[in-house]
Design a protein around this motif. Structure first.
Motif, PDB file in Angstrom:
ATOM      1  N   GLN A  33      -7.373 -13.078  -4.196  1.00  0.00           N
ATOM      2  CA  GLN A  33      -8.240 -12.086  -4.828  1.00  0.00           C
ATOM      3  C   GLN A  33      -8.734 -11.058  -3.813  1.00  0.00           C
ATOM      4  OE1 GLN A  33     -11.086 -13.125  -8.007  1.00  0.00           O
ATOM      5  NE2 GLN A  33     -10.556 -15.255  -7.592  1.00  0.00           N
ATOM      6  N   GLU A  34      -9.071 -11.528  -2.617  1.00  0.00           N
ATOM      7  CA  GLU A  34      -9.556 -10.597  -1.589  1.00  0.00           C
ATOM      8  C   GLU A  34      -8.471  -9.600  -1.204  1.00  0.00           C
ATOM      9  OE1 GLU A  34     -11.601 -10.623   2.854  1.00  0.00           O
ATOM     10  OE2 GLU A  34     -11.158 -12.512   1.843  1.00  0.00           O
ATOM     11  N   GLU A  35      -7.235 -10.084  -1.019  1.00  0.00           N
ATOM     12  CA  GLU A  35      -6.146  -9.174  -0.665  1.00  0.00           C
ATOM     13  C   GLU A  35      -5.837  -8.229  -1.807  1.00  0.00           C
ATOM     14  OE1 GLU A  35      -3.659  -7.032   1.356  1.00  0.00           O
ATOM     15  OE2 GLU A  35      -4.861  -8.644   2.247  1.00  0.00           O
ATOM     16  N   PHE A  36      -5.888  -8.743  -3.051  1.00  0.00           N
ATOM     17  CA  PHE A  36      -5.678  -7.886  -4.214  1.00  0.00           C
ATOM     18  C   PHE A  36      -6.752  -6.802  -4.280  1.00  0.00           C
ATOM     19  CE2 PHE A  36      -6.515  -6.865  -8.705  1.00  0.00           C
ATOM     20  CZ  PHE A  36      -5.259  -6.431  -9.087  1.00  0.00           C
ATOM     21  N   PHE A  37      -7.981  -7.171  -3.994  1.00  0.00           N
ATOM     22  CA  PHE A  37      -9.099  -6.229  -4.006  1.00  0.00           C
ATOM     23  C   PHE A  37      -8.864  -5.109  -2.995  1.00  0.00           C
ATOM     24  CE2 PHE A  37     -13.168  -5.017  -2.032  1.00  0.00           C
ATOM     25  CZ  PHE A  37     -13.846  -4.514  -3.126  1.00  0.00           C
ATOM     26  N   HIS A  38      -8.454  -5.457  -1.781  1.00  0.00           N
ATOM     27  CA  HIS A  38      -8.232  -4.441  -0.751  1.00  0.00           C
ATOM     28  C   HIS A  38      -7.019  -3.568  -1.081  1.00  0.00           C
ATOM     29  CE1 HIS A  38     -11.437  -5.978   1.638  1.00  0.00           C
ATOM     30  NE2 HIS A  38     -10.839  -7.124   1.910  1.00  0.00           N
ATOM     31  N   THR A  39      -5.970  -4.179  -1.621  1.00  0.00           N
ATOM     32  CA  THR A  39      -4.798  -3.406  -2.051  1.00  0.00           C
ATOM     33  C   THR A  39      -5.182  -2.427  -3.155  1.00  0.00           C
ATOM     34  OG1 THR A  39      -3.300  -5.219  -1.494  1.00  0.00           O
ATOM     35  CG2 THR A  39      -2.487  -3.581  -3.045  1.00  0.00           C
ATOM     36  N   PHE A  40      -5.956  -2.914  -4.114  1.00  0.00           N
ATOM     37  CA  PHE A  40      -6.426  -2.088  -5.219  1.00  0.00           C
ATOM     38  C   PHE A  40      -7.190  -0.867  -4.683  1.00  0.00           C
ATOM     39  CE2 PHE A  40      -9.268  -0.674  -8.479  1.00  0.00           C
ATOM     40  CZ  PHE A  40      -8.681  -0.965  -9.693  1.00  0.00           C
ATOM     41  N   ASN A  41      -8.147  -1.118  -3.793  1.00  0.00           N
ATOM     42  CA  ASN A  41      -8.954  -0.018  -3.253  1.00  0.00           C
ATOM     43  C   ASN A  41      -8.110   0.986  -2.488  1.00  0.00           C
ATOM     44  OD1 ASN A  41     -11.329  -0.968  -4.318  1.00  0.00           O
ATOM     45  ND2 ASN A  41     -11.993  -2.011  -2.459  1.00  0.00           N
ATOM     46  N   ALA A  42      -7.162   0.476  -1.694  1.00  0.00           N
ATOM     47  CA  ALA A  42      -6.328   1.371  -0.895  1.00  0.00           C
ATOM     48  C   ALA A  42      -5.497   2.283  -1.788  1.00  0.00           C
ATOM     49  CB  ALA A  42      -5.427   0.557   0.028  1.00  0.00           C
ATOM     50  N   LEU A  43      -4.948   1.743  -2.868  1.00  0.00           N
ATOM     51  CA  LEU A  43      -4.116   2.555  -3.767  1.00  0.00           C
ATOM     52  C   LEU A  43      -4.955   3.564  -4.553  1.00  0.00           C
ATOM     53  CD1 LEU A  43      -1.624  -0.156  -5.072  1.00  0.00           C
ATOM     54  CD2 LEU A  43      -1.173   1.669  -3.443  1.00  0.00           C
ATOM     55  N   VAL A  44      -6.130   3.135  -5.016  1.00  0.00           N
ATOM     56  CA  VAL A  44      -6.999   4.064  -5.742  1.00  0.00           C
ATOM     57  C   VAL A  44      -7.435   5.209  -4.833  1.00  0.00           C
ATOM     58  CG1 VAL A  44      -9.260   4.298  -6.844  1.00  0.00           C
ATOM     59  CG2 VAL A  44      -7.785   2.381  -7.447  1.00  0.00           C
ATOM     60  N   ARG A 102       0.815  -1.217   0.000  1.00  0.00           N
ATOM     61  CA  ARG A 102       0.000   0.000   0.000  1.00  0.00           C
ATOM     62  C   ARG A 102       0.849   1.267   0.000  1.00  0.00           C
ATOM     63  NH1 ARG A 102      -2.798  -4.103   1.504  1.00  0.00           N
ATOM     64  NH2 ARG A 102      -5.057  -4.175   1.796  1.00  0.00           N
ATOM     65  N   SER A 103       2.177   1.103   0.027  1.00  0.00           N
ATOM     66  CA  SER A 103       3.072   2.253   0.050  1.00  0.00           C
ATOM     67  C   SER A 103       3.614   2.609  -1.327  1.00  0.00           C
ATOM     68  CB  SER A 103       4.265   1.970   0.982  1.00  0.00           C
ATOM     69  OG  SER A 103       3.839   1.633   2.262  1.00  0.00           O
ATOM     70  N   VAL A 104       3.301   1.814  -2.348  1.00  0.00           N
ATOM     71  CA  VAL A 104       3.862   2.082  -3.669  1.00  0.00           C
ATOM     72  C   VAL A 104       3.172   3.277  -4.312  1.00  0.00           C
ATOM     73  CG1 VAL A 104       4.469  -0.336  -4.014  1.00  0.00           C
ATOM     74  CG2 VAL A 104       2.274   0.500  -4.832  1.00  0.00           C
ATOM     75  N   ASP A 105       3.879   3.906  -5.227  1.00  0.00           N
ATOM     76  CA  ASP A 105       3.283   4.977  -6.033  1.00  0.00           C
ATOM     77  C   ASP A 105       2.649   4.411  -7.297  1.00  0.00           C
ATOM     78  OD1 ASP A 105       4.092   7.231  -4.402  1.00  0.00           O
ATOM     79  OD2 ASP A 105       6.133   6.768  -5.043  1.00  0.00           O
ATOM     80  N   VAL A 106       3.257   3.363  -7.830  1.00  0.00           N
ATOM     81  CA  VAL A 106       2.742   2.712  -9.038  1.00  0.00           C
ATOM     82  C   VAL A 106       2.826   1.206  -8.828  1.00  0.00           C
ATOM     83  CG1 VAL A 106       2.959   2.423 -11.537  1.00  0.00           C
ATOM     84  CG2 VAL A 106       3.564   4.616 -10.483  1.00  0.00           C
ATOM     85  N   LEU A 107       1.695   0.524  -8.938  1.00  0.00           N
ATOM     86  CA  LEU A 107       1.660  -0.937  -8.824  1.00  0.00           C
ATOM     87  C   LEU A 107       1.358  -1.520 -10.195  1.00  0.00           C
ATOM     88  CD1 LEU A 107       1.676  -3.577  -7.192  1.00  0.00           C
ATOM     89  CD2 LEU A 107      -0.783  -3.239  -6.795  1.00  0.00           C
ATOM     90  N   MET A 108       2.221  -2.431 -10.656  1.00  0.00           N
ATOM     91  CA  MET A 108       2.057  -3.060 -11.960  1.00  0.00           C
ATOM     92  C   MET A 108       1.986  -4.569 -11.755  1.00  0.00           C
ATOM     93  SD  MET A 108       4.952  -0.822 -13.976  1.00  0.00           S
ATOM     94  CE  MET A 108       4.253  -1.105 -15.599  1.00  0.00           C
ATOM     95  N   VAL A 109       0.869  -5.172 -12.160  1.00  0.00           N
ATOM     96  CA  VAL A 109       0.668  -6.609 -11.985  1.00  0.00           C
ATOM     97  C   VAL A 109       0.442  -7.240 -13.363  1.00  0.00           C
ATOM     98  CG1 VAL A 109      -0.675  -8.420 -10.876  1.00  0.00           C
ATOM     99  CG2 VAL A 109      -0.322  -6.237  -9.699  1.00  0.00           C
ATOM    100  N   ASP A 110       1.333  -8.155 -13.733  1.00  0.00           N
ATOM    101  CA  ASP A 110       1.289  -8.799 -15.043  1.00  0.00           C
ATOM    102  C   ASP A 110       0.522 -10.119 -14.949  1.00  0.00           C
ATOM    103  OD1 ASP A 110       1.818  -8.995 -17.711  1.00  0.00           O
ATOM    104  OD2 ASP A 110       3.986  -9.143 -17.526  1.00  0.00           O
ATOM    105  N   ASP A 111      -0.254 -10.436 -15.985  1.00  0.00           N
ATOM    106  CA  ASP A 111      -0.991 -11.716 -16.075  1.00  0.00           C
ATOM    107  C   ASP A 111      -1.921 -11.926 -14.892  1.00  0.00           C
ATOM    108  OD1 ASP A 111       0.067 -12.617 -18.540  1.00  0.00           O
ATOM    109  OD2 ASP A 111       1.919 -13.221 -17.552  1.00  0.00           O
ATOM    110  N   VAL A 112      -2.817 -10.961 -14.677  1.00  0.00           N
ATOM    111  CA  VAL A 112      -3.691 -11.015 -13.501  1.00  0.00           C
ATOM    112  C   VAL A 112      -4.655 -12.193 -13.558  1.00  0.00           C
ATOM    113  CG1 VAL A 112      -5.632  -9.627 -14.349  1.00  0.00           C
ATOM    114  CG2 VAL A 112      -4.950  -9.456 -11.945  1.00  0.00           C
ATOM    115  N   GLN A 113      -4.825 -12.837 -14.714  1.00  0.00           N
ATOM    116  CA  GLN A 113      -5.743 -13.971 -14.811  1.00  0.00           C
ATOM    117  C   GLN A 113      -5.311 -15.130 -13.919  1.00  0.00           C
ATOM    118  OE1 GLN A 113      -3.837 -12.989 -17.401  1.00  0.00           O
ATOM    119  NE2 GLN A 113      -2.642 -14.749 -18.098  1.00  0.00           N
TER     120      GLN A 113
END
Length: 481
Positions: free
Chosen positions: A256-267, A236-247
Motif C-alpha cells: 500500500q505504501e509503494e502504491f501510494f507513492h506511485t500514485f502521487n508521483a503519477l498524479v 513512474r514512467s507510464v502514461d496510463v496506469l490501470m490497476v484491477d481489483d485494488v481491494q
C-alpha cells in the motif's frame, strides 16, 4: 506453412495487439518450421521467447489455426548466432507452449535450462534492445473486451461514459477514475476497453494494465532481488496506469505504501490512473486512509447490478455472436426473456448459461425452446431461486443500523428505530413475494396500511436523500449477494 501465410497471420496479430506490442514482441519472431502440430520460432533472446510464450501464445495459436494450420504448441529457439543463446540439446527448442486453457498457457515450460533464471525481467527487457513497460504486464488484454462489445444500459451508462472519455486520451479530467461494483458487472471489460482504445488512438502511449495482485508480486520480487529503483522508475514512467481489483492490496502495508507513492508521483506528472474494485474505496476494510483519500479524490463510479432490460440486451448481443458459430440453430420466442428474468445476479453466469444452451442444442439437434432450456439449465435455475426471507431482511437491516432486531419489530416510534423499520419494510416489498398484510404481521402485527406508508415514504426519500438511497442500495446488494 509459407512465409506469405505467416505474413497474413502477422497482419491480423498487428490489428489485435497494437503497434507497440507488435513491434516489440511479434515482429522479431521468425517462423522456422511447422511440423506435427508444433510451430517453432527463432527469437533473439531467451527472455523474448519466454515473454511471448506467457503473454501472446493464445492469440498466435488462434490465428495460426484460423489460417488453416493445425497447431497445438509453440516452441522458441534462440537464434544460433545470438550471444544470449544457452546450451540446449541439438534440435530441441528452448521453450514450448501447449494449447489449452488460460491457466495452461499462462506459463511457458522450459525444455532446457533458462539462462540467468534469477535475472529480473526489467534488465532482460532492456538487453533485448528496448525499455519495454509491457514487460511488467502479466497477462495480455482480452481482444473480446472492447467498447463495441460492451452492452450499455441504465445501470452502467455513467461508468461507460466515463470510461469512453478516458479512452479518448484527451486532457486528464478524471484522475483517478475508479470503477467499482459486484462480480460480473463489467469492471474488467471496461478496463480492457479503455486500454484497447488508448492503444488504438495513441500507440505511443505507455499503457500498463495489471491486477493489484500482480502489482504486489512485482513489488515483492523487486524487494527480494534488490531492484527497487528499477521498479520505481518503470512504474513512474507510464502514461496510463490501470490497476484491477485494488481491494487485494488491503492489509498489505508495504505494498500500500509503494502504491501510494506511485500514485502521487503519477498524479504530479498529470498521468492518468484507472482503478477498479469490488467496493467503493471508503468501504474497503484495511485499506489505509491515505490511500482511500487519494482514490476518492477523482471520479468514483458505481456499476449497479443489471436490470431486466440490460440483461435482455446482453443476451440478444450474445445470440448474434453465437450465430456465427451455430448459424442453423433456432431459438424460440420467450427464452431470452425467461433467462433475463431468472438469472439476475451475475452477467458471467447469464452468458455461460446461453453458451451452454447453444452447445447443448447443437449436439442434440433441437431448437432452443423452453423445455430444452429448463432441462439444460436446471442447476443454474435452481441456484438462482434462492429466496430472501423477511427474517433475513430484518436481521441485515438491524445489523446495518446497529440496533437490536427486537427494536425493528417492536412498538417504539423513535426515528432511530422507525426509519430502519421502514427501510426493512420497503426491502421486504421489493425482494420477497409476501403480501403487505403478511409483511405487517412479521413486523409486530402492524396493519398493512402502515407497511404501505413505510414503503411509500422510503420511495420518496430515495429521490431527495442520498444517504437513504445509498443505504437501501447497499442493503439490497448484501441481501442478493
Amino acid at each position: 506453412m509459407t512465409n506469405d501465410k505467416w505474413g497474413s497471420v502477422r497482419q491480423r496479430l498487428l490489428k489485435t495487439v497494437g503497434q507497440n506490442n507488435f513491434t516489440t514482441w511479434i515482429e522479431p519472431l521468425e517462423l522456422q518450421n511447422l511440423d506435427d502440430g508444433i510451430a517453432v520460432f527463432n527469437v533473439p533472446t531467451n527472455f523474448m521467447g519466454n515473454y511471448v510464450g506467457q503473454n501472446f501464445s493464445d492469440l498466435i495459436l488462434h490465428e495460426l489455426n484460423m489460417s488453416g494450420e493445425h497447431v497445438q504448441r509453440l516452441a522458441f529457439n534462440v537464434a544460433v548466432n545470438s550471444p544470449n543463446r544457452p546450451a540446449a540439446p541439438s534440435g530441441q527448442p528452448l521453450f514450448e507452449v501447449i494449447q489449452g486453457s488460460e491457466e495452461d498457457t499462462d506459463v511457458a515450460a522450459p525444455v532446457a535450462r533458462r539462462e540467468s533464471a534469477d535475472a529480473p525481467a526489467v534488465s532482460e527487457a532492456r538487453s533485448a534492445g528496448k525499455d519495454t513497460l509491457e514487460a511488467l504486464q502479466a497477462a495480455p488484454l482480452d481482444p473480446r473486451f472492447t467498447f463495441d462489445t460492451f452492452v450499455v444500459g441504465k445501470p452502467n451508462e455513467l461508468a461507460h461514459a466515463a470510461a469512453r472519455r478516458v479512452g479518448e486520451a484527451g486532457p486528464v479530467t478524471f484522475n483517478p477514475l475508479v470503477l467499482y461494483g459486484g462480480v460480473g458487472l463489467g469492471k474488467t471489460h471496461l478496463m480492457h476497453a479503455i486500454a484497447w482504445e488508448l492503444k488504438r488512438s495513441n500507440p505511443e502511449l505507455n499503457v500498463l494494465y495489471l491486477s493489484a495482485e500482480q502489482f504486489m508480486y512485482r513489488f515483492v520480487q523487486a524487494l527480494r532481488e534488490r531492484k527497487m529503483m528499477d521498479f520505481k522508475h518503470l512504474f513512474r514512467s507510464v502514461d496510463v496506469l490501470m490497476v484491477d481489483d485494488v481491494q487485494f492490496i488491503a492489509g498489505k502495508d508495504s505494498t500500500q505504501e509503494e502504491f501510494f507513492h506511485t500514485f502521487n508521483a503519477l498524479v504530479d506528472q498529470n498521468k492518468q490512473i484507472i482503478i477498479s474494485a469490488d467496493r467503493a474505496p471508503g468501504e474497503i476494510k484495511e485499506l489505509e486512509d491515505r490511500v482511500k483519500s487519494r482514490l476518492q479524490c477523482g471520479l468514483v463510479v458505481d456499476l449497479h447490478p443489471t436490470d431486466y432490460e440490460l440483461r435482455l440486451g446482453i443476451l440478444q448481443t450474445k445470440v448474434q455472436q453465437h450465430r456465427q458459430t451455430f448459424p442453423d440453430l433456432q431459438i424460440a420466442d420467450g427464452v431470452l426473456e425467461f433467462l433475463a428474468h431468472r438469472i439476475s445476479t451475475n452477467v458471467r453466469v447469464l452468458e455461460g448459461a446461453l453458451t451452454r444452451l447453444f452447445a447443448f442444442a447443437s449436439l442434440v439437434g433441437r431448437e432452443i425452446d423452453m423445455e430444452l432450456t429448463q432441462d439444460c439449465l436446471a442447476d443454474v435455475l435452481r441456484a438462482s431461486e434462492r429466496k430472501i426471507t423477511v427474517e433475513e431482511i430484518q436481521r441485515k437491516v438491524s445489523e446495518y443500523y446497529n440496533i437490536r432486531m427486537s427494536d425493528i419489530i417492536g412498538p417504539k416510534r423513535l426515528r432511530s428505530y422507525a426509519r430502519p423499520r421502514q427501510v426493512a419494510m420497503y426491502l421486504c416489498k421489493q425482494l420477497t413475494s409476501r403480501s403487505l398484510p403478511e409483511i405487517g404481521r412479521r413486523f409486530g402485527g402492524r396493519d398493512h396500511t402502515t407497511v404501505m406508508h413505510g414503503v411509500k415514504r422510503i420511495e420518496e426519500l430515495k429521490q431527495v436523500d442520498g444517504q437513504i438511497a445509498e443505504d437501501v442500495e447497499m442493503l439490497r446488494r448484501s441481501l442478493e449477494a
